[in-house]
Design a protein around this motif. Structure first.
Motif, PDB file in Angstrom:
ATOM      1  N   ALA A 145       0.818  -1.219   0.000  1.00 60.22           N
ATOM      2  CA  ALA A 145       0.000   0.000   0.000  1.00 60.22           C
ATOM      3  C   ALA A 145       0.848   1.263   0.000  1.00 60.22           C
ATOM      4  CB  ALA A 145      -0.948  -0.010   1.187  1.00 60.22           C
ATOM      5  N   ASP A 146       1.940   1.301   0.771  1.00 61.15           N
ATOM      6  CA  ASP A 146       2.761   2.519   0.818  1.00 61.15           C
ATOM      7  C   ASP A 146       3.440   2.788  -0.513  1.00 61.15           C
ATOM      8  OD1 ASP A 146       4.534   0.310   1.252  1.00 61.15           O
ATOM      9  OD2 ASP A 146       6.014   1.679   2.113  1.00 61.15           O
ATOM     10  N   VAL A 147       3.766   1.729  -1.250  1.00 56.33           N
ATOM     11  CA  VAL A 147       4.374   1.895  -2.567  1.00 56.33           C
ATOM     12  C   VAL A 147       3.323   2.379  -3.561  1.00 56.33           C
ATOM     13  CG1 VAL A 147       5.510   0.688  -4.477  1.00 56.33           C
ATOM     14  CG2 VAL A 147       6.174   0.201  -2.110  1.00 56.33           C
ATOM     15  N   ARG A 148       2.122   1.788  -3.508  1.00 57.61           N
ATOM     16  CA  ARG A 148       1.043   2.242  -4.391  1.00 57.61           C
ATOM     17  C   ARG A 148       0.747   3.719  -4.163  1.00 57.61           C
ATOM     18  NH1 ARG A 148      -1.217  -2.775  -2.997  1.00 57.61           N
ATOM     19  NH2 ARG A 148      -2.563  -1.757  -1.486  1.00 57.61           N
ATOM     20  N   ALA A 149       0.820   4.161  -2.920  1.00 61.92           N
ATOM     21  CA  ALA A 149       0.551   5.565  -2.600  1.00 61.92           C
ATOM     22  C   ALA A 149       1.590   6.488  -3.225  1.00 61.92           C
ATOM     23  CB  ALA A 149       0.509   5.757  -1.089  1.00 61.92           C
ATOM     24  N   ALA A 150       2.765   5.978  -3.527  1.00 65.04           N
ATOM     25  CA  ALA A 150       3.829   6.798  -4.105  1.00 65.04           C
ATOM     26  C   ALA A 150       3.631   7.055  -5.590  1.00 65.04           C
ATOM     27  CB  ALA A 150       5.179   6.110  -3.887  1.00 65.04           C
ATOM     28  N   LEU A 151       2.724   6.331  -6.206  1.00 69.32           N
ATOM     29  CA  LEU A 151       2.578   6.382  -7.653  1.00 69.32           C
ATOM     30  C   LEU A 151       1.435   7.286  -8.094  1.00 69.32           C
ATOM     31  CD1 LEU A 151       3.003   2.576  -8.254  1.00 69.32           C
ATOM     32  CD2 LEU A 151       4.707   4.359  -8.580  1.00 69.32           C
ATOM     33  N   PRO A 152       1.488   7.732  -9.350  1.00 66.52           N
ATOM     34  CA  PRO A 152       0.358   8.484  -9.899  1.00 66.52           C
ATOM     35  C   PRO A 152      -0.885   7.589  -9.920  1.00 66.52           C
ATOM     36  CG  PRO A 152       2.259   8.575 -11.372  1.00 66.52           C
ATOM     37  CD  PRO A 152       2.578   7.583 -10.306  1.00 66.52           C
ATOM     38  N   SER A 153      -2.046   8.200 -10.026  1.00 65.08           N
ATOM     39  CA  SER A 153      -3.295   7.432 -10.077  1.00 65.08           C
ATOM     40  C   SER A 153      -3.343   6.601 -11.351  1.00 65.08           C
ATOM     41  CB  SER A 153      -4.494   8.376 -10.049  1.00 65.08           C
ATOM     42  OG  SER A 153      -4.574   9.086 -11.281  1.00 65.08           O
ATOM     43  N   ALA A 154      -4.233   5.617 -11.366  1.00 60.07           N
ATOM     44  CA  ALA A 154      -4.390   4.778 -12.550  1.00 60.07           C
ATOM     45  C   ALA A 154      -4.762   5.624 -13.761  1.00 60.07           C
ATOM     46  CB  ALA A 154      -5.442   3.700 -12.287  1.00 60.07           C
ATOM     47  N   GLU A 155      -5.607   6.625 -13.563  1.00 61.59           N
ATOM     48  CA  GLU A 155      -6.005   7.499 -14.670  1.00 61.59           C
ATOM     49  C   GLU A 155      -4.805   8.294 -15.207  1.00 61.59           C
ATOM     50  OE1 GLU A 155      -7.915   8.996 -17.718  1.00 61.59           O
ATOM     51  OE2 GLU A 155      -8.707   7.423 -16.427  1.00 61.59           O
ATOM     52  N   GLU A 156      -3.971   8.807 -14.317  1.00 56.90           N
ATOM     53  CA  GLU A 156      -2.775   9.543 -14.754  1.00 56.90           C
ATOM     54  C   GLU A 156      -1.841   8.630 -15.536  1.00 56.90           C
ATOM     55  OE1 GLU A 156      -2.065  12.884 -11.304  1.00 56.90           O
ATOM     56  OE2 GLU A 156      -1.772  10.775 -10.765  1.00 56.90           O
ATOM     57  N   LEU A 157      -1.702   7.400 -15.094  1.00 59.63           N
ATOM     58  CA  LEU A 157      -0.848   6.452 -15.803  1.00 59.63           C
ATOM     59  C   LEU A 157      -1.435   6.097 -17.163  1.00 59.63           C
ATOM     60  CD1 LEU A 157       0.216   4.193 -12.823  1.00 59.63           C
ATOM     61  CD2 LEU A 157       1.655   5.800 -14.074  1.00 59.63           C
ATOM     62  N   ARG A 158      -2.771   5.940 -17.241  1.00 52.35           N
ATOM     63  CA  ARG A 158      -3.416   5.679 -18.528  1.00 52.35           C
ATOM     64  C   ARG A 158      -3.131   6.818 -19.505  1.00 52.35           C
ATOM     65  NH1 ARG A 158      -7.862   4.645 -15.553  1.00 52.35           N
ATOM     66  NH2 ARG A 158      -7.947   2.496 -14.953  1.00 52.35           N
ATOM     67  N   GLU A 159      -3.220   8.046 -19.005  1.00 54.65           N
ATOM     68  CA  GLU A 159      -2.944   9.209 -19.857  1.00 54.65           C
ATOM     69  C   GLU A 159      -1.508   9.188 -20.359  1.00 54.65           C
ATOM     70  OE1 GLU A 159      -4.080  12.709 -17.651  1.00 54.65           O
ATOM     71  OE2 GLU A 159      -6.146  12.018 -17.469  1.00 54.65           O
ATOM     72  N   MET A 160      -0.560   8.792 -19.513  1.00 50.67           N
ATOM     73  CA  MET A 160       0.844   8.691 -19.936  1.00 50.67           C
ATOM     74  C   MET A 160       0.988   7.665 -21.054  1.00 50.67           C
ATOM     75  SD  MET A 160       3.247   8.700 -16.585  1.00 50.67           S
ATOM     76  CE  MET A 160       2.662   9.507 -15.118  1.00 50.67           C
ATOM     77  N   VAL A 161       0.300   6.525 -20.911  1.00 54.90           N
ATOM     78  CA  VAL A 161       0.386   5.471 -21.924  1.00 54.90           C
ATOM     79  C   VAL A 161      -0.183   5.964 -23.246  1.00 54.90           C
ATOM     80  CG1 VAL A 161      -0.465   3.192 -22.597  1.00 54.90           C
ATOM     81  CG2 VAL A 161       0.390   3.571 -20.285  1.00 54.90           C
ATOM     82  N   VAL A 162      -1.331   6.629 -23.203  1.00 56.10           N
ATOM     83  CA  VAL A 162      -1.939   7.154 -24.425  1.00 56.10           C
ATOM     84  C   VAL A 162      -1.001   8.146 -25.097  1.00 56.10           C
ATOM     85  CG1 VAL A 162      -3.829   8.597 -25.304  1.00 56.10           C
ATOM     86  CG2 VAL A 162      -4.320   6.736 -23.718  1.00 56.10           C
ATOM     87  N   GLU A 163      -0.455   9.060 -24.323  1.00 55.82           N
ATOM     88  CA  GLU A 163       0.472  10.068 -24.860  1.00 55.82           C
ATOM     89  C   GLU A 163       1.707   9.411 -25.465  1.00 55.82           C
ATOM     90  OE1 GLU A 163       3.570  13.283 -23.044  1.00 55.82           O
ATOM     91  OE2 GLU A 163       1.608  13.166 -22.080  1.00 55.82           O
ATOM     92  N   GLU A 164       2.291   8.463 -24.745  1.00 55.98           N
ATOM     93  CA  GLU A 164       3.497   7.797 -25.225  1.00 55.98           C
ATOM     94  C   GLU A 164       3.197   6.949 -26.456  1.00 55.98           C
ATOM     95  OE1 GLU A 164       7.693   7.178 -24.765  1.00 55.98           O
ATOM     96  OE2 GLU A 164       6.277   8.682 -24.086  1.00 55.98           O
ATOM     97  N   THR A 165       2.045   6.284 -26.491  1.00 56.23           N
ATOM     98  CA  THR A 165       1.662   5.474 -27.646  1.00 56.23           C
ATOM     99  C   THR A 165       1.527   6.351 -28.879  1.00 56.23           C
ATOM    100  OG1 THR A 165       0.539   3.883 -26.234  1.00 56.23           O
ATOM    101  CG2 THR A 165      -0.068   3.883 -28.555  1.00 56.23           C
ATOM    102  N   ARG A 166       0.901   7.509 -28.743  1.00 61.42           N
ATOM    103  CA  ARG A 166       0.766   8.446 -29.871  1.00 61.42           C
ATOM    104  C   ARG A 166       2.136   8.925 -30.345  1.00 61.42           C
ATOM    105  NH1 ARG A 166      -4.122  11.700 -27.156  1.00 61.42           N
ATOM    106  NH2 ARG A 166      -5.792  10.306 -27.820  1.00 61.42           N
ATOM    107  N   ARG A 167       3.022   9.232 -29.397  1.00 58.03           N
ATOM    108  CA  ARG A 167       4.350   9.716 -29.738  1.00 58.03           C
ATOM    109  C   ARG A 167       5.136   8.649 -30.498  1.00 58.03           C
ATOM    110  NH1 ARG A 167       9.412   9.517 -28.186  1.00 58.03           N
ATOM    111  NH2 ARG A 167       9.062   8.102 -26.462  1.00 58.03           N
TER     112      ARG A 167
END
Length: 148
Positions: free
Chosen positions: A109-131
């Motif tokens: 749980a403490d490691v999960r708390a350190a990460l961006p939300s699932a939605e933020e990560l999805r946005e990163m994947v979409v952006e990187e996939t387009r790039r």
């Protein structure tokens, strides 16, 4: 969470002088927990070998970047377009490095708390996939140019 870099390159040299270059997709730093977060993006479904690659990247950041006296252990997150939950579970079963696949499966749980939300990560994947899609078919390979 602070953005450290995209396509971060590390040289890894063995005792015989042979040098390989490792290129990780995203490197973040979680300020409150004082730890690096390596994010590896794949534009295809999960494969067990992806976690070996991510584990190597986490180890390199721990060895070459992290201040062991002041910073917590580096963690890794693998984001891919899909996954077979059973294969992910088996792949993560005996890993000791803090790694997660898309939904942070296997992370405390403490490691999960350190990460961006699932939605933020999805946005990163979409952006990187387009790039990546605009680069000579690199998206079809599931990796980025210059990556092993």
């Amino acid at each position: 969470m602070a953005f450290v870099g995209r396509q971060v390159r590390f040289e890894v040299t063995d005792e015989k002088g042979r040098c390989d270059e490792l290129v990780l997709d995203l490197l973040l730093f979680h300020i409150p927990q004082a730890r690096y977060v390596v994010v590896e993006l794949k534009t295809r479904d999960f494969e067990p070998g992806f976690l070996g690659q991510l584990s190597a990247y986490v180890s390199v950041v721990d060895d070459q970047v992290r201040d062991h006296a002041k910073q917590a252990s580096t963690i890794g997150v693998l984001l891919c377009t899909g996954r077979n939950e059973a294969v992910v579970r088996y792949t993560l079963a005996n890993m000791t490095t803090a790694l997660g696949v898309a939904d942070y499966n296997g992370l405390p749980a403490d490691v999960r708390a350190a990460l961006p939300s699932a939605e933020e990560l999805r946005e990163m994947v979409v952006e990187e996939t387009r790039r990546v899609a605009g680069r000579d078919g690199a998206a079809d390979k599931g990796t980025h140019p210059g990556m092993p």
